[in-house]
Design a protein around this motif. Sequence first.
Motif, PDB file in Angstrom:
ATOM      1  N   LEU A  13       1.056  -1.112   0.156  1.00  0.00           N
ATOM      2  CA  LEU A  13      -0.094   0.187   0.015  1.00  0.00           C
ATOM      3  C   LEU A  13       0.935   1.229   0.034  1.00  0.00           C
ATOM      4  O   LEU A  13       1.755   1.297   1.015  1.00  0.00           O
ATOM      5  CB  LEU A  13      -0.946   0.041   1.299  1.00  0.00           C
ATOM      6  CG  LEU A  13      -2.207  -0.934   1.150  1.00  0.00           C
ATOM      7  CD1 LEU A  13      -1.999  -2.311   1.140  1.00  0.00           C
ATOM      8  CD2 LEU A  13      -3.054  -0.362   2.058  1.00  0.00           C
ATOM      9  N   PRO A  39       0.605   5.639  -0.119  1.00  0.00           N
ATOM     10  CA  PRO A  39      -0.216   6.617  -0.156  1.00  0.00           C
ATOM     11  C   PRO A  39      -0.248   7.575  -1.402  1.00  0.00           C
ATOM     12  O   PRO A  39       0.923   7.554  -2.216  1.00  0.00           O
ATOM     13  CB  PRO A  39       0.594   7.314   0.995  1.00  0.00           C
ATOM     14  CG  PRO A  39       1.209   6.557   1.785  1.00  0.00           C
ATOM     15  CD  PRO A  39       1.734   5.346   1.011  1.00  0.00           C
ATOM     16  N   PHE A  55      -5.009   5.276  -1.392  1.00  0.00           N
ATOM     17  CA  PHE A  55      -3.760   4.398  -1.234  1.00  0.00           C
ATOM     18  C   PHE A  55      -3.646   3.836  -2.776  1.00  0.00           C
ATOM     19  O   PHE A  55      -4.894   3.126  -2.977  1.00  0.00           O
ATOM     20  CB  PHE A  55      -3.786   3.591   0.092  1.00  0.00           C
ATOM     21  CG  PHE A  55      -3.768   4.173   1.056  1.00  0.00           C
ATOM     22  CD1 PHE A  55      -2.739   4.263   1.892  1.00  0.00           C
ATOM     23  CD2 PHE A  55      -4.921   4.839   1.761  1.00  0.00           C
ATOM     24  CE1 PHE A  55      -2.628   4.702   2.984  1.00  0.00           C
ATOM     25  CE2 PHE A  55      -4.744   5.241   3.036  1.00  0.00           C
ATOM     26  CZ  PHE A  55      -3.515   5.318   3.600  1.00  0.00           C
ATOM     27  N   VAL A  90      -2.523   0.242  -4.610  1.00  0.00           N
ATOM     28  CA  VAL A  90      -2.135  -1.286  -4.177  1.00  0.00           C
ATOM     29  C   VAL A  90      -1.377  -1.927  -5.167  1.00  0.00           C
ATOM     30  O   VAL A  90      -2.111  -1.837  -6.238  1.00  0.00           O
ATOM     31  CB  VAL A  90      -3.271  -2.050  -3.621  1.00  0.00           C
ATOM     32  CG1 VAL A  90      -2.818  -3.435  -3.035  1.00  0.00           C
ATOM     33  CG2 VAL A  90      -4.185  -1.351  -2.510  1.00  0.00           C
ATOM     34  N   THR A  97      -9.468   4.900   1.288  1.00  0.00           N
ATOM     35  CA  THR A  97      -9.143   4.559   2.409  1.00  0.00           C
ATOM     36  C   THR A  97      -8.248   3.457   2.222  1.00  0.00           C
ATOM     37  O   THR A  97      -8.273   2.828   1.450  1.00  0.00           O
ATOM     38  CB  THR A  97     -10.072   4.552   3.510  1.00  0.00           C
ATOM     39  OG1 THR A  97     -10.839   3.338   3.211  1.00  0.00           O
ATOM     40  CG2 THR A  97     -11.146   5.765   3.624  1.00  0.00           C
ATOM     41  N   GLU A  98      -7.450   3.030   3.572  1.00  0.00           N
ATOM     42  CA  GLU A  98      -6.518   2.025   3.761  1.00  0.00           C
ATOM     43  C   GLU A  98      -7.565   0.620   3.357  1.00  0.00           C
ATOM     44  O   GLU A  98      -7.234  -0.273   2.897  1.00  0.00           O
ATOM     45  CB  GLU A  98      -5.686   2.093   4.746  1.00  0.00           C
ATOM     46  CG  GLU A  98      -4.551   1.360   4.880  1.00  0.00           C
ATOM     47  CD  GLU A  98      -3.504   1.466   6.143  1.00  0.00           C
ATOM     48  OE1 GLU A  98      -3.222   0.434   6.542  1.00  0.00           O
ATOM     49  OE2 GLU A  98      -3.184   2.646   6.546  1.00  0.00           O
ATOM     50  N   GLN A  99      -8.562   0.766   4.236  1.00  0.00           N
ATOM     51  CA  GLN A  99      -9.533  -0.447   4.265  1.00  0.00           C
ATOM     52  C   GLN A  99     -10.101  -0.494   2.897  1.00  0.00           C
ATOM     53  O   GLN A  99     -10.262  -1.631   2.462  1.00  0.00           O
ATOM     54  CB  GLN A  99     -10.758  -0.168   5.395  1.00  0.00           C
ATOM     55  CG  GLN A  99     -11.639  -1.294   5.204  1.00  0.00           C
ATOM     56  CD  GLN A  99     -12.763  -0.953   6.188  1.00  0.00           C
ATOM     57  OE1 GLN A  99     -12.896  -0.031   7.065  1.00  0.00           O
ATOM     58  NE2 GLN A  99     -13.756  -1.967   6.776  1.00  0.00           N
TER      59      GLN A  99
END
Length: 53
Positions: free
Chosen positions: A18, A20, A26, A28, A42-44
Motif C-alpha cells: 500500500l 499513499p 492508497f 495497491v 482509504t486503507e480499508q
Amino acid sequence: MNYNQTIIMKRFTFPAILTPDNDGGFVVTFRDLPEAITQGDTEQQALIEATDC
C-alpha cells in the motif's frame, strides 16, 4: 452432455504493498503480480479492492 461437473476454486495469497497517493488515497501493487494495480480512498477500501483484484 454431462452437466454434473464439479468446479474447484483455489484461493491464493499475495503480499500487497500500500502506497499513499498524492490525492489522499492508497495505491495497491503486488510484487508477484506487477500487472495487478488497484486503489482506494482509504486503507480499508484499498485492501477490499486488492482482494477483488
